[in-house]
Write a protein that holds these residues in place. Structure first.
Motif, PDB file in Angstrom:
ATOM      1  N   ASN A 109       7.953   5.120   1.676  1.00  0.00           N
ATOM      2  CA  ASN A 109       8.305   3.767   2.072  1.00  0.00           C
ATOM      3  C   ASN A 109       7.512   3.357   3.306  1.00  0.00           C
ATOM      4  O   ASN A 109       7.311   4.161   4.206  1.00  0.00           O
ATOM      5  CB  ASN A 109       9.796   3.666   2.395  1.00  0.00           C
ATOM      6  CG  ASN A 109      10.644   4.010   1.200  1.00  0.00           C
ATOM      7  OD1 ASN A 109      10.550   3.364   0.178  1.00  0.00           O
ATOM      8  ND2 ASN A 109      11.450   5.048   1.326  1.00  0.00           N
ATOM      9  N   MET A 110       7.097   2.106   3.307  1.00  0.00           N
ATOM     10  CA  MET A 110       6.392   1.598   4.471  1.00  0.00           C
ATOM     11  C   MET A 110       6.802   0.149   4.673  1.00  0.00           C
ATOM     12  O   MET A 110       6.864  -0.627   3.716  1.00  0.00           O
ATOM     13  CB  MET A 110       4.880   1.683   4.256  1.00  0.00           C
ATOM     14  CG  MET A 110       4.085   1.226   5.445  1.00  0.00           C
ATOM     15  SD  MET A 110       2.322   1.619   5.349  1.00  0.00           S
ATOM     16  CE  MET A 110       1.790   0.572   4.011  1.00  0.00           C
ATOM     17  N   VAL A 111       7.093  -0.200   5.900  1.00  0.00           N
ATOM     18  CA  VAL A 111       7.462  -1.568   6.231  1.00  0.00           C
ATOM     19  C   VAL A 111       6.344  -2.149   7.087  1.00  0.00           C
ATOM     20  O   VAL A 111       6.031  -1.605   8.150  1.00  0.00           O
ATOM     21  CB  VAL A 111       8.807  -1.626   6.991  1.00  0.00           C
ATOM     22  CG1 VAL A 111       9.139  -3.056   7.372  1.00  0.00           C
ATOM     23  CG2 VAL A 111       9.907  -1.010   6.146  1.00  0.00           C
ATOM     24  N   VAL A 112       5.728  -3.201   6.587  1.00  0.00           N
ATOM     25  CA  VAL A 112       4.646  -3.867   7.321  1.00  0.00           C
ATOM     26  C   VAL A 112       4.884  -5.369   7.259  1.00  0.00           C
ATOM     27  O   VAL A 112       5.530  -5.867   6.339  1.00  0.00           O
ATOM     28  CB  VAL A 112       3.254  -3.539   6.731  1.00  0.00           C
ATOM     29  CG1 VAL A 112       2.952  -2.061   6.850  1.00  0.00           C
ATOM     30  CG2 VAL A 112       3.151  -3.986   5.290  1.00  0.00           C
ATOM     31  N   PRO A 113       4.358  -6.100   8.215  1.00  0.00           N
ATOM     32  CA  PRO A 113       4.476  -7.562   8.128  1.00  0.00           C
ATOM     33  C   PRO A 113       3.632  -8.086   6.973  1.00  0.00           C
ATOM     34  O   PRO A 113       2.650  -7.456   6.569  1.00  0.00           O
ATOM     35  CB  PRO A 113       3.945  -8.057   9.473  1.00  0.00           C
ATOM     36  CG  PRO A 113       3.170  -6.920  10.037  1.00  0.00           C
ATOM     37  CD  PRO A 113       3.678  -5.663   9.415  1.00  0.00           C
ATOM     38  N   ALA A 114       4.027  -9.213   6.447  1.00  0.00           N
ATOM     39  CA  ALA A 114       3.275  -9.820   5.345  1.00  0.00           C
ATOM     40  C   ALA A 114       1.931 -10.322   5.851  1.00  0.00           C
ATOM     41  O   ALA A 114       1.775 -10.698   7.006  1.00  0.00           O
ATOM     42  CB  ALA A 114       4.071 -10.976   4.743  1.00  0.00           C
ATOM     43  N   PHE A 115       0.959 -10.327   4.966  1.00  0.00           N
ATOM     44  CA  PHE A 115      -0.358 -10.847   5.282  1.00  0.00           C
ATOM     45  C   PHE A 115      -0.348 -12.370   5.216  1.00  0.00           C
ATOM     46  O   PHE A 115       0.504 -12.966   4.555  1.00  0.00           O
ATOM     47  CB  PHE A 115      -1.398 -10.317   4.291  1.00  0.00           C
ATOM     48  CG  PHE A 115      -1.569  -8.828   4.347  1.00  0.00           C
ATOM     49  CD1 PHE A 115      -2.214  -8.220   5.410  1.00  0.00           C
ATOM     50  CD2 PHE A 115      -1.088  -8.038   3.313  1.00  0.00           C
ATOM     51  CE1 PHE A 115      -2.368  -6.844   5.456  1.00  0.00           C
ATOM     52  CE2 PHE A 115      -1.242  -6.663   3.344  1.00  0.00           C
ATOM     53  CZ  PHE A 115      -1.882  -6.063   4.422  1.00  0.00           C
ATOM     54  N   GLY A 138       1.338  -8.627  -1.142  1.00  0.00           N
ATOM     55  CA  GLY A 138       1.737  -8.498   0.246  1.00  0.00           C
ATOM     56  C   GLY A 138       1.465  -9.718   1.107  1.00  0.00           C
ATOM     57  O   GLY A 138       1.579  -9.661   2.324  1.00  0.00           O
TER      58      GLY A 138
END
Length: 116
Positions: A18-24, A81
């Motif tokens: 799992n990885m949580v990143v801000p949207a592009f 994303g």
């Protein structure tokens, strides 16, 4: 994780899956033209593909067509994303409606062009 704890973080290790990143943010899109992706190859046209194909296609679009194609483009973007798109196209209200219906954040600008 030990580095986080040493720094006083109370974060949770979610594991490698799992990885949580801000949207592009895509700052230059033509979401409504996603429907034409792959419609022509470099060898299909000897002239100007924009004038010979895109402008002819676009000249027949109605607001509901644009809304449907932008919705499709929004879903494709979100699957990759992207959470916000800057777009400009004919029938700006159709773009706004598609952004609202899909939940995509968007910035809509007017289309300005000189056809002379």
């Amino acid at each position: 994780r030990s580095e986080w704890e040493a720094a006083g973080s109370k974060g949770e290790d979610m594991g490698a899956e799992n990885m949580v990143v801000p949207a592009f943010v895509n700052s230059h899109t033509h979401l409504s033209l996603a429907c034409l992706r792959g419609a022509a190859s470099k060898t299909d046209f000897e002239g100007n593909v924009v004038e010979d194909m895109f402008f002819r296609f676009e000249g027949n679009l109605e607001p509901d067509d644009v809304k449907a194609f932008v919705r499709m483009g929004c879903w494709e973007a979100m699957m990759q994303g992207v959470g916000c798109c800057y777009d400009h196209y004919y029938f700006a209200s159709s773009l706004v409606d598609a952004f609202k219906e899909t939940g995509m954040s968007g910035v809509v600008a007017p289309t300005l062009q000189d056809l002379e």
